[in-house]
Motif scaffolding. Structure first.
Motif, PDB file in Angstrom:
ATOM      1  N   PRO A   6       0.835  -1.210   0.000  1.00 24.28           N
ATOM      2  CA  PRO A   6       0.000   0.000   0.000  1.00 24.28           C
ATOM      3  C   PRO A   6       0.871   1.263   0.000  1.00 24.28           C
ATOM      4  O   PRO A   6       1.847   1.342   0.743  1.00 24.28           O
ATOM      5  CB  PRO A   6      -0.796  -0.114   1.301  1.00 24.28           C
ATOM      6  CG  PRO A   6      -0.657  -1.529   1.745  1.00 24.28           C
ATOM      7  CD  PRO A   6       0.616  -2.062   1.160  1.00 24.28           C
ATOM      8  N   LEU A   7       0.514   2.240  -0.845  1.00 23.00           N
ATOM      9  CA  LEU A   7       1.294   3.472  -0.954  1.00 23.00           C
ATOM     10  C   LEU A   7       0.608   4.653  -0.279  1.00 23.00           C
ATOM     11  O   LEU A   7       1.084   5.780  -0.357  1.00 23.00           O
ATOM     12  CB  LEU A   7       1.560   3.798  -2.437  1.00 23.00           C
ATOM     13  CG  LEU A   7       2.475   2.791  -3.151  1.00 23.00           C
ATOM     14  CD1 LEU A   7       2.549   3.096  -4.641  1.00 23.00           C
ATOM     15  CD2 LEU A   7       3.878   2.797  -2.548  1.00 23.00           C
ATOM     16  N   ILE A   8      -0.535   4.370   0.367  1.00 26.91           N
ATOM     17  CA  ILE A   8      -1.219   5.411   1.152  1.00 26.91           C
ATOM     18  C   ILE A   8      -1.592   4.797   2.501  1.00 26.91           C
ATOM     19  O   ILE A   8      -1.815   3.581   2.597  1.00 26.91           O
ATOM     20  CB  ILE A   8      -2.491   5.930   0.445  1.00 26.91           C
ATOM     21  CG1 ILE A   8      -3.387   4.761   0.000  1.00 26.91           C
ATOM     22  CG2 ILE A   8      -2.141   6.829  -0.724  1.00 26.91           C
ATOM     23  CD1 ILE A   8      -4.767   5.165  -0.411  1.00 26.91           C
ATOM     24  N   PRO A   9      -1.672   5.630   3.551  1.00 26.48           N
ATOM     25  CA  PRO A   9      -1.935   5.089   4.884  1.00 26.48           C
ATOM     26  C   PRO A   9      -3.299   4.414   4.997  1.00 26.48           C
ATOM     27  O   PRO A   9      -3.432   3.340   5.568  1.00 26.48           O
ATOM     28  CB  PRO A   9      -1.852   6.311   5.799  1.00 26.48           C
ATOM     29  CG  PRO A   9      -1.215   7.396   5.008  1.00 26.48           C
ATOM     30  CD  PRO A   9      -1.428   7.079   3.562  1.00 26.48           C
ATOM     31  N   SER A  10      -4.354   5.061   4.430  1.00 25.84           N
ATOM     32  CA  SER A  10      -5.693   4.462   4.506  1.00 25.84           C
ATOM     33  C   SER A  10      -6.600   5.094   3.451  1.00 25.84           C
ATOM     34  O   SER A  10      -6.368   6.244   3.034  1.00 25.84           O
ATOM     35  CB  SER A  10      -6.313   4.672   5.894  1.00 25.84           C
ATOM     36  OG  SER A  10      -6.755   6.006   6.018  1.00 25.84           O
ATOM     37  N   LEU A  11      -7.608   4.357   3.046  1.00 25.03           N
ATOM     38  CA  LEU A  11      -8.555   4.877   2.057  1.00 25.03           C
ATOM     39  C   LEU A  11      -9.339   6.054   2.624  1.00 25.03           C
ATOM     40  O   LEU A  11      -9.710   6.979   1.910  1.00 25.03           O
ATOM     41  CB  LEU A  11      -9.519   3.776   1.599  1.00 25.03           C
ATOM     42  CG  LEU A  11      -8.901   2.662   0.732  1.00 25.03           C
ATOM     43  CD1 LEU A  11      -9.969   1.652   0.339  1.00 25.03           C
ATOM     44  CD2 LEU A  11      -8.216   3.217  -0.506  1.00 25.03           C
ATOM     45  N   ARG A  12      -9.607   6.013   3.944  1.00 24.29           N
ATOM     46  CA  ARG A  12     -10.362   7.086   4.586  1.00 24.29           C
ATOM     47  C   ARG A  12      -9.601   8.412   4.477  1.00 24.29           C
ATOM     48  O   ARG A  12     -10.158   9.444   4.102  1.00 24.29           O
ATOM     49  CB  ARG A  12     -10.643   6.739   6.054  1.00 24.29           C
ATOM     50  CG  ARG A  12     -11.755   7.549   6.682  1.00 24.29           C
ATOM     51  CD  ARG A  12     -12.353   6.812   7.858  1.00 24.29           C
ATOM     52  NE  ARG A  12     -11.352   6.537   8.892  1.00 24.29           N
ATOM     53  CZ  ARG A  12     -11.074   7.364   9.911  1.00 24.29           C
ATOM     54  NH1 ARG A  12     -11.724   8.486  10.042  1.00 24.29           N
ATOM     55  NH2 ARG A  12     -10.154   7.054  10.796  1.00 24.29           N
ATOM     56  N   GLY A  48     -10.060  12.954  -2.388  1.00 20.74           N
ATOM     57  CA  GLY A  48     -11.346  12.617  -2.994  1.00 20.74           C
ATOM     58  C   GLY A  48     -12.015  13.857  -3.580  1.00 20.74           C
ATOM     59  O   GLY A  48     -11.895  14.957  -3.035  1.00 20.74           O
ATOM     60  N   ILE A  49     -12.703  13.672  -4.698  1.00 17.97           N
ATOM     61  CA  ILE A  49     -13.430  14.796  -5.323  1.00 17.97           C
ATOM     62  C   ILE A  49     -14.833  14.842  -4.715  1.00 17.97           C
ATOM     63  O   ILE A  49     -15.606  13.884  -4.837  1.00 17.97           O
ATOM     64  CB  ILE A  49     -13.493  14.623  -6.861  1.00 17.97           C
ATOM     65  CG1 ILE A  49     -12.084  14.530  -7.448  1.00 17.97           C
ATOM     66  CG2 ILE A  49     -14.276  15.783  -7.492  1.00 17.97           C
ATOM     67  CD1 ILE A  49     -11.186  15.736  -7.174  1.00 17.97           C
ATOM     68  N   ASN A  50     -15.101  15.968  -4.031  1.00 14.65           N
ATOM     69  CA  ASN A  50     -16.419  16.165  -3.417  1.00 14.65           C
ATOM     70  C   ASN A  50     -16.954  17.538  -3.833  1.00 14.65           C
ATOM     71  O   ASN A  50     -16.258  18.310  -4.502  1.00 14.65           O
ATOM     72  CB  ASN A  50     -16.330  16.032  -1.892  1.00 14.65           C
ATOM     73  CG  ASN A  50     -15.242  16.928  -1.323  1.00 14.65           C
ATOM     74  OD1 ASN A  50     -15.100  18.076  -1.752  1.00 14.65           O
ATOM     75  ND2 ASN A  50     -14.455  16.413  -0.395  1.00 14.65           N
ATOM     76  N   GLY A  96     -16.894   7.103  -2.992  1.00 10.81           N
ATOM     77  CA  GLY A  96     -16.529   7.448  -1.616  1.00 10.81           C
ATOM     78  C   GLY A  96     -15.039   7.401  -1.379  1.00 10.81           C
ATOM     79  O   GLY A  96     -14.581   7.728  -0.283  1.00 10.81           O
ATOM     80  N   VAL A  97     -14.267   6.974  -2.379  1.00  6.50           N
ATOM     81  CA  VAL A  97     -12.804   7.000  -2.242  1.00  6.50           C
ATOM     82  C   VAL A  97     -12.279   8.158  -3.112  1.00  6.50           C
ATOM     83  O   VAL A  97     -12.068   9.251  -2.622  1.00  6.50           O
ATOM     84  CB  VAL A  97     -12.161   5.648  -2.618  1.00  6.50           C
ATOM     85  CG1 VAL A  97     -10.644   5.721  -2.462  1.00  6.50           C
ATOM     86  CG2 VAL A  97     -12.733   4.528  -1.772  1.00  6.50           C
ATOM     87  N   GLU A  98     -12.139   7.922  -4.414  1.00  7.93           N
ATOM     88  CA  GLU A  98     -11.618   9.012  -5.270  1.00  7.93           C
ATOM     89  C   GLU A  98     -12.714   9.999  -5.680  1.00  7.93           C
ATOM     90  O   GLU A  98     -12.411  11.091  -6.150  1.00  7.93           O
ATOM     91  CB  GLU A  98     -10.893   8.467  -6.502  1.00  7.93           C
ATOM     92  CG  GLU A  98     -11.773   7.815  -7.552  1.00  7.93           C
ATOM     93  CD  GLU A  98     -11.918   6.317  -7.333  1.00  7.93           C
ATOM     94  OE1 GLU A  98     -11.578   5.849  -6.240  1.00  7.93           O
ATOM     95  OE2 GLU A  98     -12.372   5.618  -8.269  1.00  7.93           O
ATOM     96  N   MET A  99     -13.974   9.621  -5.501  1.00  6.61           N
ATOM     97  CA  MET A  99     -15.069  10.530  -5.868  1.00  6.61           C
ATOM     98  C   MET A  99     -16.307  10.199  -5.038  1.00  6.61           C
ATOM     99  O   MET A  99     -16.657   9.024  -4.888  1.00  6.61           O
ATOM    100  CB  MET A  99     -15.380  10.380  -7.361  1.00  6.61           C
ATOM    101  CG  MET A  99     -16.375  11.396  -7.879  1.00  6.61           C
ATOM    102  SD  MET A  99     -16.646  11.226  -9.669  1.00  6.61           S
ATOM    103  CE  MET A  99     -15.214  12.062 -10.322  1.00  6.61           C
TER     104      MET A  99
END
Ligand code: CP
Length: 314
Positions: free
Chosen positions: A236-242, A249-251, A273-276
């Motif tokens: 994994p290259l990021i700590p968490s999806l959250r 994330g695009i909101n 809910g992750v990248e968008m």
């Protein structure tokens, strides 16, 4: 465009090999084919008697199906082969498999493969036209073409537009092809994402690396989010999806910095809910399903051009 122009690509390996004139020609042909998909009888005889093989070593919904639909709408005979049900499972090499496909005399082989360069390799061993349907982290040319077509549908020209591409740039063949394509067409591409998702060479492709998502999105005409390509990362290259969703994330809140008529894009599949956020993916600015519709038209254009049937009756 000069009348003497002739599309000369036997294979479609990447946006890198296409000139601006080639790209405009493909988008124009695709636009002229788009109407066929709205007819009650969605079929023209243009590729009747031609044999097209969809050879997919990686999962796909949009690309595989739209190439198949495109070929069928042009009356070609299409055949699908997946790595999971092919003799690749018994140890057959890509080149041996391709040589065996070639022995059955196809006109075009559409290849998706996890290794960058696999479609280019095949061109050395088969005489059929090869279309790259996504190779490793390298290129996904038909995706970039359908993305450019979608933006051109709305904005008339790509020249001078600000395109923000957010997310896993390093592992995304879509990002690579889109950076090449949009910059060739005179757009200004800005990328943002975690440092671990940013390839070191990205500025040499013509993109500007933004310090934050807000900076990339500010005054953007187009905001494109990318899926995290977990299948191309060992660890994994990021700590968490959250946390990823929170910062990248695009909101609706981040979109307020873009132009009021911004287009929201995603090549799919979306991890909602992750990248968008879902309200953005399904919101008024979203053209995500238009991208899919245009995918059929672009793939019809590519099959037509690779087959060298310019001037044939449609
Ligand atoms: N955008 C794209 O390539 O989607 P698929 O993986 O479903 O083909």
């Amino acid at each position: 465009m000069k009348n003497s122009y002739q599309f000369q690509h036997r294979h479609i390996l990447g946006i890198e090999q296409l000139s601006t004139t080639d790209i405009i020609h493909i988008l124009d042909i695709a636009l002229s084919f788009k109407e066929i998909s709205t007819r009650s009888i969605k079929k023209v005889p243009t590729l009747k008697g031609k044999t097209i093989i969809n050879f997919f070593f990686e999962p796909s919904t949009r690309t595989r199906l739209s190439f198949e639909i495109a070929a069928k709408r042009m009356s070609a005979d299409t055949f699908n082969i997946a790595a999971s049900t092919s003799s690749a499972q018994k140890g057959e090499t890509l080149i041996d498999t391709a040589r065996n496909l070639e022995a059955m005399n196809p006109d075009i082989i559409i290849l998706r493969h996890g290794s960058s360069g696999a479609p280019a390799l095949l061109t050395r061993y088969v005489t059929a036209g090869i279309i790259n349907a996504g190779d490793g982290t390298h290129e996904h040319p038909s995706q970039a073409l359908l993305d450019m077509m979608t933006v051109r549908d709305h904005k008339k020209s790509l020249e001078g537009l600000k395109i923000a591409i957010i997310g896993d740039i390093a592992h995304s063949r879509v990002a690579h092809s889109n950076i090449l394509g949009f910059t060739k067409m005179g757009a200004d591409v800005h990328v943002a994402g975690p440092a671990t998702f940013m390839p070191p060479h990205v500025d040499t492709l013509g993109a500007t690396v933004a310090a934050s998502v807000k900076e990339a999105v500010t005054d953007a005409d187009v905001v494109m989010a990318l899926r995290i390509q977990k299948e191309r990362q060992d660890d994994p290259l990021i700590p968490s999806l959250r946390e990823y969703a929170q910062f990248y994330g695009i909101n609706k809140s981040i979109l307020k910095h873009a132009k009021p008529d911004v287009l929201v894009m995603h090549p799919g599949p979306i991890n909602r809910g992750v990248e968008m956020n879902p309200d953005v993916a399904d919101g008024e600015a979203s053209v995500i399903l238009e991208q899919v519709t245009n995918g059929v038209a672009i793939r019809m254009a590519l099959l037509y051009l690779v087959m060298g049937t310019q001037g044939a009756e449609v």
